[in-house]
Each structure stands twice: as structure tokens, then as C-alpha cells.
Design a protein around this motif. Structure first.
Motif, short mmCIF file in Angstrom:
data_model
loop_
_atom_site.label_atom_id
_atom_site.label_comp_id
_atom_site.label_asym_id
_atom_site.label_seq_id
_atom_site.Cartn_x
_atom_site.Cartn_y
_atom_site.Cartn_z
N GLU A 60 25.37 91.94 18.64
CA GLU A 60 26.23 92.91 19.31
C GLU A 60 26.42 94.15 18.44
OE1 GLU A 60 30.75 93.26 21.11
OE2 GLU A 60 30.36 92.09 19.31
N GLU A 95 23.54 98.45 29.19
CA GLU A 95 23.45 97.17 29.92
C GLU A 95 23.22 96.02 28.95
OE1 GLU A 95 20.54 97.26 33.03
OE2 GLU A 95 21.41 99.03 33.96
N GLY A 98 26.40 95.05 27.31
CA GLY A 98 27.21 94.27 28.25
C GLY A 98 26.77 92.82 28.32
N ARG A 99 25.44 92.61 28.39
CA ARG A 99 24.91 91.23 28.42
C ARG A 99 25.25 90.48 27.14
NH1 ARG A 99 20.56 93.67 31.13
NH2 ARG A 99 19.45 94.01 29.18
N ARG A 101 27.76 91.03 25.14
CA ARG A 101 29.20 90.73 25.09
C ARG A 101 29.56 89.55 26.00
NH1 ARG A 101 31.19 96.96 24.48
NH2 ARG A 101 30.90 96.99 22.22
N GLU A 102 28.88 89.43 27.13
CA GLU A 102 29.09 88.25 27.98
C GLU A 102 28.65 86.98 27.25
OE1 GLU A 102 27.10 88.68 31.73
OE2 GLU A 102 28.23 90.48 32.26
N ARG A 103 27.50 87.07 26.60
CA ARG A 103 26.99 85.92 25.83
C ARG A 103 27.93 85.58 24.68
NH1 ARG A 103 21.62 84.06 25.21
NH2 ARG A 103 21.83 81.94 24.40
N ALA A 105 31.19 86.04 24.63
CA ALA A 105 32.36 85.34 25.18
C ALA A 105 32.02 83.88 25.48
CB ALA A 105 32.85 86.05 26.43
N GLU A 106 30.82 83.64 26.03
CA GLU A 106 30.40 82.27 26.33
C GLU A 106 30.31 81.42 25.06
OE1 GLU A 106 26.70 82.44 28.41
OE2 GLU A 106 27.54 83.60 30.07
N ASP A 109 33.77 80.66 23.72
CA ASP A 109 34.43 79.61 24.52
C ASP A 109 33.86 78.24 24.20
OD1 ASP A 109 35.96 81.56 25.67
OD2 ASP A 109 34.80 81.64 27.55
#
Length: 199
Positions: A60, A95, A98-99, A101-103, A105-106, A109
Motif C-alpha cells: 500500500e 484503482e 483502492g484494491r 486497501r480492501e485487501r 482490511a481483509e 480482519d
């Protein structure tokens, strides 16, 4: 004759109690071994999860730096064709950020889930350890009670035995009792214990 009969009854009661507590220790030990294996697996998942999280964080950072570099280029004097290419590249990079940052967060978690699993298993493991210790103390006291033929010691020995059975039964049902201070004290260093006692 009557005294011998009473003594035999007392010894039989002690022997039966010891047999019940020893059986409970055996069951709790087996279950505690399973919990220890699950803890090792959860710890490995936790460590892997946080390692993967750090790797995605680095990715990131790199993607964000590239995006900032493209923004800097767009603010400079570029030829129209170069500006169009850089603008398209910036949109694609945005983009990608963004991908990532989604990864991120996953993976966070997943790592936090493994951390929570490890903590709950650790609480159960501590509870099994405490239950086994209480049962062992009870059996030791029962042996002394049998040797001394002391009925009062028999009843006193049942206190840690019953407490151990309750703790172990709750642990077998995957219910950790709120023994946080006691189990934390058992698992901490001597310096930490001293700090807690001073407080």
C-alpha cells in the motif's frame, strides 16, 4: 468391629472420591491437550496473518508513493500527450490503491480473528490448568485424610476438588470463567507479579 467397619466405609468413600477426581483429571488433561494443539494452530494463523498484513501495508505504501509521484507529474508542465498518458496511469494507480486497501482490511480482519481465537483458547487452557491443579491438591489432601482418618480433612479436601470440577466442566463446555486476574497472575513474570501486589 464397629470401628473397623466405620474406618472401611471412610476409606471406601475416600477411594471413590479419589477415583472420580482422577478420572476428571484424565479427561481434562486430554481436552487441554486438544486446546493446546488448537492454540498452536491459532498462533501460527495469527503470526501469518500479521505478517501478511505487514506485507500488504508495504505494498500500500509503495502504491501510494507511486500515486503521489503521478500527481506531482500531472502538476508539472507536461506535453498534452504525456499528460493524457499520466492521467490514465494515475486513474489505474488510484484503482490499485483502492484494491490494496480492501485487501489490507481483509488481512487485518483475518489476523484479528486469529488473535481473538488464540486469546479465547488461551483462557480455556489456563482454566484447564487451574482445574487440574485444584484436583491434584484435593487428591493429595484426600490421601492425607485417609492416612489420618480425619473426616474434617476429607470435607476440606472436597473444596478444591469441587472447584476444580466446576472449572473443568465449564472449560469442557468451552465457557471461560472470568478468572482473568488469577490466570494472568499465574502466567506473568515475577516482576509483573510484584508490580500487581504493590498496586
Amino acid at each position: 468391629m464397629e470401628t473397623k467397619s466405620a474406618s472401611d466405609r471412610f476409606n471406601n468413600r475416600v477411594a471413590l472420591t479419589v477415583a472420580i477426581l482422577a478420572t476428571a483429571i484424565a479427561l481434562f488433561t486430554l481436552k487441554a491437550g486438544n486446546v493446546a494443539e488448537a492454540m498452536a494452530q491459532a498462533q501460527a494463523e495469527r503470526n501469518n496473518g500479521w505478517a501478511w498484513y505487514q506485507a500488504v501495508r508495504v505494498r500500500e505504501d509503495m502504491a501510494t508513493y507511486r500515486l503521489a509521484d503521478l500527481d506531482r507529474l500531472l502538476r508539472s508542465d507536461l506535453a498534452p500527450a504525456e499528460a493524457e498518458i499520466t492521467s490514465a496511469e494515475r486513474a489505474a494507480q488510484n484503482e490499485e490503491v483502492g484494491r490494496i486497501r480492501e485487501r489490507l482490511a481483509e488481512t487485518r480482519d483475518r489476523a484479528e480473528g486469529a488473535e481473538a481465537d488464540y486469546q479465547s483458547l488461551n483462557a480455556l487452557g489456563d482454566q484447564f490448568d487451574l482445574a487440574e491443579a485444584l484436583l491434584a491438591i484435593s487428591i493429595t489432601l484426600l490421601a492425607v485424610a485417609a492416612l489420618a482418618h480425619a473426616a474434617w480433612l476429607y470435607w476440606f479436601a472436597l473444596i478444591p476438588g469441587v472447584a476444580g470440577l466446576i472449572l473443568g466442566a465449564f472449560a469442557m463446555a468451552n465457557r471461560a470463567l472470568p478468572l482473568v486476574v488469577l490466570t494472568a497472575w499465574m502466567g506473568c513474570t515475577a516482576e509483573q507479579r510484584t508490580d500487581w501486589l504493590v498496586e
